[in-house]
Design an enzyme around this catalytic site. Structure first.
Site, mmCIF file in Angstrom:
data_model
loop_
_atom_site.group_PDB
_atom_site.id
_atom_site.type_symbol
_atom_site.label_atom_id
_atom_site.label_comp_id
_atom_site.label_asym_id
_atom_site.label_seq_id
_atom_site.Cartn_x
_atom_site.Cartn_y
_atom_site.Cartn_z
ATOM 1 N N ARG A 1 0.839 -1.203 0.000
ATOM 2 C CA ARG A 1 0.000 0.000 0.000
ATOM 3 C C ARG A 1 0.875 1.254 0.000
ATOM 4 N NH1 ARG A 1 -5.161 -1.641 0.321
ATOM 5 N NH2 ARG A 1 -5.434 -3.698 1.244
ATOM 6 N N ASP A 2 0.447 2.220 -0.812
ATOM 7 C CA ASP A 2 1.171 3.486 -0.883
ATOM 8 C C ASP A 2 1.075 4.207 0.461
ATOM 9 O OD1 ASP A 2 1.990 5.501 -3.533
ATOM 10 O OD2 ASP A 2 1.728 6.399 -1.549
ATOM 11 N N ILE A 3 2.199 4.769 0.897
ATOM 12 C CA ILE A 3 2.253 5.441 2.195
ATOM 13 C C ILE A 3 1.444 6.744 2.190
ATOM 14 C CG2 ILE A 3 4.315 6.891 1.836
ATOM 15 C CD1 ILE A 3 5.323 5.786 4.552
ATOM 16 N N ASN B 1 4.333 6.190 -13.871
ATOM 17 C CA ASN B 1 4.973 7.475 -14.133
ATOM 18 C C ASN B 1 6.414 7.243 -14.595
ATOM 19 O OD1 ASN B 1 2.710 8.981 -13.259
ATOM 20 N ND2 ASN B 1 3.325 8.726 -11.129
ATOM 21 N N GLU C 1 8.788 9.844 -8.816
ATOM 22 C CA GLU C 1 9.535 10.232 -7.610
ATOM 23 C C GLU C 1 10.475 9.134 -7.138
ATOM 24 O OE1 GLU C 1 6.458 11.329 -4.872
ATOM 25 O OE2 GLU C 1 6.183 13.304 -5.778
ATOM 26 N N VAL C 2 10.071 7.896 -7.308
ATOM 27 C CA VAL C 2 10.916 6.768 -6.877
ATOM 28 C C VAL C 2 11.400 6.040 -8.129
ATOM 29 C CG1 VAL C 2 11.033 4.640 -5.553
ATOM 30 C CG2 VAL C 2 9.654 6.559 -4.705
ATOM 31 N N HIS D 1 7.353 1.121 -11.033
ATOM 32 C CA HIS D 1 6.213 0.609 -10.275
ATOM 33 C C HIS D 1 4.923 1.000 -10.957
ATOM 34 C CE1 HIS D 1 7.456 4.544 -8.785
ATOM 35 N NE2 HIS D 1 6.167 4.805 -8.610
ATOM 36 N N MET D 2 3.904 0.176 -10.749
ATOM 37 C CA MET D 2 2.554 0.452 -11.244
ATOM 38 C C MET D 2 1.693 0.853 -10.061
ATOM 39 S SD MET D 2 -0.062 -2.293 -12.971
ATOM 40 C CE MET D 2 0.584 -2.230 -14.634
ATOM 41 N N HIS D 3 0.996 1.979 -10.193
ATOM 42 C CA HIS D 3 0.001 2.381 -9.185
ATOM 43 C C HIS D 3 -1.331 1.731 -9.539
ATOM 44 C CE1 HIS D 3 2.187 6.070 -7.565
ATOM 45 N NE2 HIS D 3 2.826 5.893 -8.705
HETATM 46 P P1 5GP Z 1 5.882 7.925 -8.326
HETATM 47 O O1 5GP Z 1 5.622 9.409 -8.258
HETATM 48 O O2 5GP Z 1 7.370 7.619 -8.322
HETATM 49 O O3 5GP Z 1 5.152 7.255 -9.451
HETATM 50 O O4 5GP Z 1 5.242 7.308 -7.019
HETATM 51 C C1 5GP Z 1 5.980 6.985 -5.879
HETATM 52 C C2 5GP Z 1 4.978 6.596 -4.805
HETATM 53 O O5 5GP Z 1 5.694 5.942 -3.774
HETATM 54 C C3 5GP Z 1 4.268 7.778 -4.181
HETATM 55 O O6 5GP Z 1 2.874 7.636 -4.366
HETATM 56 C C4 5GP Z 1 4.671 7.717 -2.702
HETATM 57 O O7 5GP Z 1 3.625 8.056 -1.837
HETATM 58 C C5 5GP Z 1 5.107 6.270 -2.544
HETATM 59 N N1 5GP Z 1 6.122 6.060 -1.547
HETATM 60 C C6 5GP Z 1 7.293 6.750 -1.410
HETATM 61 N N2 5GP Z 1 8.010 6.275 -0.390
HETATM 62 C C7 5GP Z 1 7.286 5.245 0.136
HETATM 63 C C8 5GP Z 1 7.516 4.357 1.232
HETATM 64 O O8 5GP Z 1 8.541 4.406 1.928
HETATM 65 N N3 5GP Z 1 6.569 3.431 1.484
HETATM 66 C C9 5GP Z 1 5.432 3.340 0.728
HETATM 67 N N4 5GP Z 1 4.563 2.387 1.054
HETATM 68 N N5 5GP Z 1 5.186 4.172 -0.312
HETATM 69 C C10 5GP Z 1 6.102 5.109 -0.596
#
Ligand code: 5GP
Length: 117
Positions: A29-31, A86, A94-95, A99-101
């Site tokens: 689950r997303d944080i 993304n 951001e990461v 990854h797929m949301h």
């Molecule tokens: P991006 O913008 O890279 O597609 O999405 C990265 C997602 O990773 C964001 O929605 C953010 O909330 C989530 N995220 C970042 N750090 C962590 C973490 O330490 N744990 C979890 N569960 N989600 C994270």
């Protein structure tokens, strides 16, 4: 590539609400959930971005979709959901571990924000 926090989550070195894991992918689950259901489905292999995938990644990347379908059913998202990947700066990634949301549980509205940031 530099290791991200997702690699540590996959190896269970830091806590996360992991809802699925197999030999190819991990889902947690997303944080910072943006919807009632917001799950990240991640290949266990650290691929930085969608711009870095190769044919060798096809099995793991296909698995993202089949796991998304199973999780959507488990989450009760019969009205639908959104899958997002993304990519890099303009995609607001951001990461840098691909990854797929999986987002659902409410009407999500139009796909793109009307803001410019
Ligand atoms: P991006 O913008 O890279 O597609 O999405 C990265 C997602 O990773 C964001 O929605 C953010 O909330 C989530 N995220 C970042 N750090 C962590 C973490 O330490 N744990 C979890 N569960 N989600 C994270």
């Amino acid at each position: 590539m530099a290791e991200t926090i997702f690699a540590k989550i996959i190896r269970k070195e830091i806590p996360a609400d992991i809802v699925y894991q197999d030999e190819l992918v991990t889902a947690f689950r997303d944080i910072n959930a943006q919807a009632p259901s917001h799950i990240l489905i991640v290949p266990n292999k650290a691929i930085a971005t969608a711009a870095d995938v190769t044919h060798e990644d096809e099995l793991a990347l296909g698995r993202l979709f089949t796991v998304a379908r199973k999780l959507a059913e488990a989450e009760g998202l019969e009205k639908g959901y959104r899958l997002i990947v993304n990519c890099k700066e303009h995609g607001h990634q951001e990461v840098f571990h691909l990854h797929m949301h999986l987002l659902g549980g409410r009407a999500l509205g139009p796909m793109l924000s009307i803001t410019n940031d």
